[in-house]
Design an enzyme around this catalytic site. Structure first.
Site, PDB file in Angstrom:
ATOM      1  N   ASP A  65     -17.450  72.160  -8.909  1.00 51.38           N
ATOM      2  CA  ASP A  65     -18.393  72.448  -7.817  1.00 51.38           C
ATOM      3  C   ASP A  65     -19.807  72.337  -8.358  1.00 51.38           C
ATOM      4  O   ASP A  65     -20.025  72.380  -9.579  1.00 51.38           O
ATOM      5  CB  ASP A  65     -18.131  73.861  -7.250  1.00 51.38           C
ATOM      6  CG  ASP A  65     -18.628  74.015  -5.813  1.00 51.38           C
ATOM      7  OD1 ASP A  65     -19.809  73.710  -5.558  1.00 51.38           O
ATOM      8  OD2 ASP A  65     -17.841  74.438  -4.960  1.00 51.38           O
ATOM      9  N   SER A 115     -11.501  65.844   8.767  1.00 49.21           N
ATOM     10  CA  SER A 115     -12.123  66.721   9.762  1.00 49.21           C
ATOM     11  C   SER A 115     -11.694  66.219  11.144  1.00 49.21           C
ATOM     12  O   SER A 115     -11.338  65.043  11.294  1.00 49.21           O
ATOM     13  CB  SER A 115     -13.639  66.632   9.631  1.00 49.21           C
ATOM     14  OG  SER A 115     -14.270  67.237  10.738  1.00 49.21           O
ATOM     15  N   SER A 131     -13.848  65.621  13.092  1.00 53.64           N
ATOM     16  CA  SER A 131     -14.939  64.646  13.284  1.00 53.64           C
ATOM     17  C   SER A 131     -14.504  63.232  12.909  1.00 53.64           C
ATOM     18  O   SER A 131     -15.200  62.261  13.216  1.00 53.64           O
ATOM     19  CB  SER A 131     -16.150  65.014  12.434  1.00 53.64           C
ATOM     20  OG  SER A 131     -16.636  66.269  12.764  1.00 53.64           O
ATOM     21  N   TYR A 134     -21.606  61.789   8.910  1.00 58.22           N
ATOM     22  CA  TYR A 134     -20.516  62.704   8.559  1.00 58.22           C
ATOM     23  C   TYR A 134     -19.196  62.189   9.142  1.00 58.22           C
ATOM     24  O   TYR A 134     -18.181  62.108   8.440  1.00 58.22           O
ATOM     25  CB  TYR A 134     -20.839  64.101   9.081  1.00 58.22           C
ATOM     26  CG  TYR A 134     -19.807  65.152   8.748  1.00 58.22           C
ATOM     27  CD1 TYR A 134     -19.750  65.732   7.479  1.00 58.22           C
ATOM     28  CD2 TYR A 134     -18.878  65.584   9.699  1.00 58.22           C
ATOM     29  CE1 TYR A 134     -18.809  66.702   7.174  1.00 58.22           C
ATOM     30  CE2 TYR A 134     -17.936  66.554   9.401  1.00 58.22           C
ATOM     31  CZ  TYR A 134     -17.910  67.115   8.136  1.00 58.22           C
ATOM     32  OH  TYR A 134     -16.962  68.077   7.837  1.00 58.22           O
ATOM     33  N   LYS A 153     -15.856  60.873   6.975  1.00 57.52           N
ATOM     34  CA  LYS A 153     -14.540  61.518   7.068  1.00 57.52           C
ATOM     35  C   LYS A 153     -13.468  60.537   7.581  1.00 57.52           C
ATOM     36  O   LYS A 153     -12.324  60.575   7.131  1.00 57.52           O
ATOM     37  CB  LYS A 153     -14.627  62.744   7.988  1.00 57.52           C
ATOM     38  CG  LYS A 153     -15.467  63.885   7.403  1.00 57.52           C
ATOM     39  CD  LYS A 153     -14.802  64.462   6.170  1.00 57.52           C
ATOM     40  CE  LYS A 153     -15.521  65.677   5.627  1.00 57.52           C
ATOM     41  NZ  LYS A 153     -14.863  66.259   4.432  1.00 57.52           N
ATOM     42  N   THR A 188     -17.546  79.106   8.087  1.00 57.98           N
ATOM     43  CA  THR A 188     -17.852  79.059   6.643  1.00 57.98           C
ATOM     44  C   THR A 188     -19.357  78.863   6.463  1.00 57.98           C
ATOM     45  O   THR A 188     -20.093  78.716   7.446  1.00 57.98           O
ATOM     46  CB  THR A 188     -17.132  77.865   5.970  1.00 57.98           C
ATOM     47  OG1 THR A 188     -17.690  76.650   6.513  1.00 57.98           O
ATOM     48  CG2 THR A 188     -15.632  77.878   6.193  1.00 57.98           C
TER      49      THR A 188
HETATM   50  N1  LIG Z   1     -16.518  74.355   8.301  1.00 55.22           N
HETATM   51  C1  LIG Z   1     -16.026  73.536   9.221  1.00 55.22           C
HETATM   52  O1  LIG Z   1     -16.119  73.788  10.433  1.00 55.22           O
HETATM   53  C2  LIG Z   1     -15.314  72.274   8.809  1.00 55.22           C
HETATM   54  C3  LIG Z   1     -14.674  71.521   9.806  1.00 55.22           C
HETATM   55  C4  LIG Z   1     -13.988  70.359   9.451  1.00 55.22           C
HETATM   56  C5  LIG Z   1     -13.948  69.965   8.122  1.00 55.22           C
HETATM   57  N2  LIG Z   1     -14.569  70.710   7.162  1.00 55.22           N
HETATM   58  C6  LIG Z   1     -14.458  70.255   5.784  1.00 55.22           C
HETATM   59  O2  LIG Z   1     -13.850  71.269   4.999  1.00 55.22           O
HETATM   60  C7  LIG Z   1     -14.320  71.161   3.648  1.00 55.22           C
HETATM   61  C8  LIG Z   1     -14.811  72.507   3.187  1.00 55.22           C
HETATM   62  O3  LIG Z   1     -15.896  72.900   4.008  1.00 55.22           O
HETATM   63  P1  LIG Z   1     -16.378  74.406   4.116  1.00 55.22           P
HETATM   64  O4  LIG Z   1     -16.608  74.657   5.532  1.00 55.22           O
HETATM   65  O5  LIG Z   1     -15.467  75.278   3.337  1.00 55.22           O
HETATM   66  O6  LIG Z   1     -17.819  74.288   3.438  1.00 55.22           O
HETATM   67  P2  LIG Z   1     -18.596  75.162   2.373  1.00 55.22           P
HETATM   68  O7  LIG Z   1     -20.007  74.721   2.490  1.00 55.22           O
HETATM   69  O8  LIG Z   1     -18.270  76.600   2.520  1.00 55.22           O
HETATM   70  O9  LIG Z   1     -17.990  74.648   0.985  1.00 55.22           O
HETATM   71  C9  LIG Z   1     -18.255  73.367   0.487  1.00 55.22           C
HETATM   72  C10 LIG Z   1     -18.221  73.434  -1.032  1.00 55.22           C
HETATM   73  O10 LIG Z   1     -18.430  72.106  -1.539  1.00 55.22           O
HETATM   74  C11 LIG Z   1     -19.390  72.166  -2.591  1.00 55.22           C
HETATM   75  N3  LIG Z   1     -20.076  70.880  -2.698  1.00 55.22           N
HETATM   76  C12 LIG Z   1     -20.866  70.281  -1.767  1.00 55.22           C
HETATM   77  N4  LIG Z   1     -21.355  69.124  -2.244  1.00 55.22           N
HETATM   78  C13 LIG Z   1     -20.848  68.982  -3.494  1.00 55.22           C
HETATM   79  C14 LIG Z   1     -20.994  67.996  -4.501  1.00 55.22           C
HETATM   80  N5  LIG Z   1     -21.764  66.918  -4.319  1.00 55.22           N
HETATM   81  N6  LIG Z   1     -20.321  68.155  -5.667  1.00 55.22           N
HETATM   82  C15 LIG Z   1     -19.529  69.248  -5.868  1.00 55.22           C
HETATM   83  N7  LIG Z   1     -19.370  70.219  -4.967  1.00 55.22           N
HETATM   84  C16 LIG Z   1     -20.028  70.091  -3.798  1.00 55.22           C
HETATM   85  C17 LIG Z   1     -20.340  73.304  -2.178  1.00 55.22           C
HETATM   86  O11 LIG Z   1     -21.085  73.790  -3.297  1.00 55.22           O
HETATM   87  C18 LIG Z   1     -19.353  74.313  -1.618  1.00 55.22           C
HETATM   88  O12 LIG Z   1     -18.829  75.152  -2.623  1.00 55.22           O
HETATM   89  C19 LIG Z   1     -15.380  70.055   3.669  1.00 55.22           C
HETATM   90  O13 LIG Z   1     -14.777  68.853   3.262  1.00 55.22           O
HETATM   91  C20 LIG Z   1     -15.788  69.989   5.128  1.00 55.22           C
HETATM   92  O14 LIG Z   1     -16.308  68.710   5.467  1.00 55.22           O
HETATM   93  C21 LIG Z   1     -15.250  71.854   7.470  1.00 55.22           C
END
Ligand SMILES: NC(=O)c1ccc[n+]([C@@H]2O[C@H](COP(=O)([O-])OP(=O)(O)OC[C@H]3O[C@@H](n4cnc5c(N)ncnc54)[C@H](O)[C@@H]3O)[C@@H](O)[C@H]2O)c1
Length: 266
Positions: A39, A141, A143, A154, A158, A189
């Site tokens: 991370d 996602s 999305s 985005y 995805k 989140t």
């Molecule tokens: N939250 C939502 O509603 C949602 C919906 C659909 C998909 N997602 C997907 O779920 C996954 C997790 O999302 P989340 O909501 O837990 O987000 P979050 O922001 O809580 O966690 C994302 C994590 O990725 C890390 N990160 C980001 N860019 C990085 C990089 N370049 N290198 C290393 N680490 C990196 C961040 O530091 C963080 O710890 C993602 O792939 C997101 O696209 C989220």
């Protein structure tokens, strides 16, 4: 009493210090696994993950091929193997149409969210081939399933990731490597924390009437990563409270006057 599906397994998790990645790490450890987290930030997450001895942290950027290679090599050097890769890290883009989208930012979102899978998989797959088997779960996602207003970079990143996942899944099925995608809908989140008032509108538009806690999506991640999904590969599994099942049509039951409904008793 948790199952112990990951006893003795080494799981490499990107984005494991927040949200879905973090919730999944906690469940992997609870079920006997050892996680190696890559991370950007540690966020003292290791203090909070059940058995601290079973969590390791590597600071790196998934958008940099050299960081991906170094992190996977460090995992194999430290823990001796790589059984499961869960690629969860991603960046949400600011809302924009294509003509208004900053070019460098577009390239950055595609690089962080899509190219990162290529950077990781080109190192992870040969290691899994050497071991004779492996599992990869990528994070798509909802999305990725249809266009969404204001999210061109985005959504494209995805959707591209899902077809890259499918291509790798069929290329490596006979190497005993299964590759699937988890496609969450709206989760509460850090990524969505900035939605403010919009969060309620989004939650109301989900058939189940709410967003997901990352823990309940993590349970589906663990299913895909486990032997319970032994005959699944190349699949994009939607976990979205019914969001994608909805065509976008208005609720006819609320709009059509009672006397015109065939189930009406009047
Ligand atoms: N939250 C939502 O509603 C949602 C919906 C659909 C998909 N997602 C997907 O779920 C996954 C997790 O999302 P989340 O909501 O837990 O987000 P979050 O922001 O809580 O966690 C994302 C994590 O990725 C890390 N990160 C980001 N860019 C990085 C990089 N370049 N290198 C290393 N680490 C990196 C961040 O530091 C963080 O710890 C993602 O792939 C997101 O696209 C989220």
């Amino acid at each position: 009493m948790p199952a112990h599906r990951f006893e003795g397994k080494t799981i490499f998790v990107t984005g494991g210090t927040s949200g879905l990645g973090r919730a999944s790490c906690a469940q992997f450890i609870e079920e006997g696994g050892e996680v190696f987290i890559m991370d950007l930030e540690e966020r003292s997450v290791l203090q909070h993950l059940g058995d601290k001895l079973k969590a390791h942290f590597y600071q790196g950027d998934v958008g940099k091929p050299e960081d991906c290679e170094a992190a996977i090599n460090a995992c194999v050097e430290k823990l001796g193997k790589l059984d499961i890769l869960f690629h969860c890290a991603a960046q949400l883009s600011p809302m924009s149409t294509v003509p208004n989208h900053d070019l460098a930012l577009f390239q950055q979102i595609i690089n962080t969210n899509l190219c990162s899978l290529f950077y990781l998989a080109r190192i992870a797959i040969p290691q899994m081939q050497k071991q004779g088997k492996g599992v990869i779960v990528v994070t798509g996602s909802t999305s990725a399933m249809a266009g969404e207003h204001g999210l061109p970079s985005y959504s494209a990143s995805k959707a591209g990731m899902i077809n890259l996942m499918r291509s790798m899944a069929i290329d490596h099925a006979q190497d005993n490597i299964r590759i699937n995608a988890i496609c969450p809908g709206y989760m509460r989140t850090a990524m969505t924390a900035g939605l403010g008032e919009l969060a309620k509108v989004v939650e109301d538009s989900i058939p189940q009437g709410r967003g997901a806690d990352p823990e309940e999506v993590a349970r589906s991640v663990l299913f895909l990563a486990s032997e319970d999904a032994s005959f699944m590969t190349g699949h994009a599994m939607v976990v979205d409270g019914g969001w994608c099942a909805h065509s976008g049509a208005p609720d006819f039951l609320k709009l059509v006057p009672q006397q015109f409904r065939p189930d009406s008793t009047t």
